[in-house]
Design an enzyme around this catalytic site. Sequence first.
Site, short mmCIF file in Angstrom:
data_model
loop_
_atom_site.label_atom_id
_atom_site.label_comp_id
_atom_site.label_asym_id
_atom_site.label_seq_id
_atom_site.Cartn_x
_atom_site.Cartn_y
_atom_site.Cartn_z
N HIS A 157 0.85 -1.21 0.00
CA HIS A 157 0.00 0.00 0.00
C HIS A 157 0.89 1.26 0.00
O HIS A 157 0.90 2.02 0.96
CB HIS A 157 -0.85 -0.09 1.27
CG HIS A 157 -1.94 0.91 1.43
ND1 HIS A 157 -1.76 2.26 1.27
CD2 HIS A 157 -3.24 0.74 1.77
CE1 HIS A 157 -2.90 2.88 1.51
NE2 HIS A 157 -3.81 1.97 1.82
N GLU A 259 -1.07 1.41 -5.29
CA GLU A 259 -0.84 0.18 -4.54
C GLU A 259 -0.78 -1.03 -5.47
O GLU A 259 -1.67 -1.23 -6.30
CB GLU A 259 -1.97 0.00 -3.52
CG GLU A 259 -2.17 1.24 -2.65
CD GLU A 259 -3.42 1.17 -1.80
OE1 GLU A 259 -3.81 0.06 -1.41
OE2 GLU A 259 -4.02 2.23 -1.54
#
Length: 285
Positions: A157, A259
Amino acid sequence: MSTYRFIDGEGDLPFAKIENQFATAEISFYGAHVTSFIPQGEKPVLWVSRQSMYQYGKAIRGGIPVCWPWFGAHPSDRNQPSHGYARIMAWPLVEALDLPDGATQLSFELSPEALKQRVAVPDFQAKMTVTVGRELEVKLYIRNLGPEAWSYTGALHTYFNVSDIRKVSVCGLDGAAYRDSLTGEDKVQQGDITFAGEVDRIYRDTTGACDIVDAGWNRTIRVAKRGSASTVVWNPWIEKSQKMSDFGDDEYLGMLCVETANAGNDVRRLAPGADAELTTIIGIA
Ligand code: BG6
């Protein structure tokens, strides 16, 4: 002389600090969480909130949180934490290497016993390998050691440091179908992504690299990947920033998440004994 050393970082969390001919980097053993990557002569590539907490039980806000064994909300149990447990657990260091090409590589492993105390998972191996060279490569390796097939989702992320989100575009997703997580609608990307409000999307069937083109700093960050067929793009914009206690009200201007994911319909299913990787490769283009 070794290119890595161990330091007490923010909140007294144990960190590894890497300094080699290509870059400097910092990685917390808590979450196997990369919080800094600065190629020589460059501005920091990763962003971390000035209001981030550095506390067991809370995820560090910024850098590269590892979301696993699920992305977003748990598929059936709303009491489980957002984005799984990997980012809020200790990952002991299992190997540290100075590679022949001058890069530095550290590997961390999550204890299956520790995770099993919190959630039902089969026997597994989960290893994070972080290689700091001209590029930063972060690899999450998963092997199913149980007798049954098993499914998971996840993401690396990454929070990127940008000059001003309004001067940034993300290239490489033109024509990709996406789920708009804000409205639940399915749409198709037209052209490059630009930002003038909250964005929270899961791009499907996306296995190629993306470029974060930052006109303010005149630099392009390339995000390549392996083992991922989905890409999440997120900027919380004004209201959501104000709601997050570990995120400054105006900090949405200086960050962007792109991400490398196994999210949405990109669910990974591992047969007994099978393995998979989720890898992001980040560099200045
Ligand atoms: C993104 C999600 O990946 O992570 C967003 O798409 C979410 O919906 C964001 O708000 C941050 O999540 P968290 O749990 O770190 O606050």
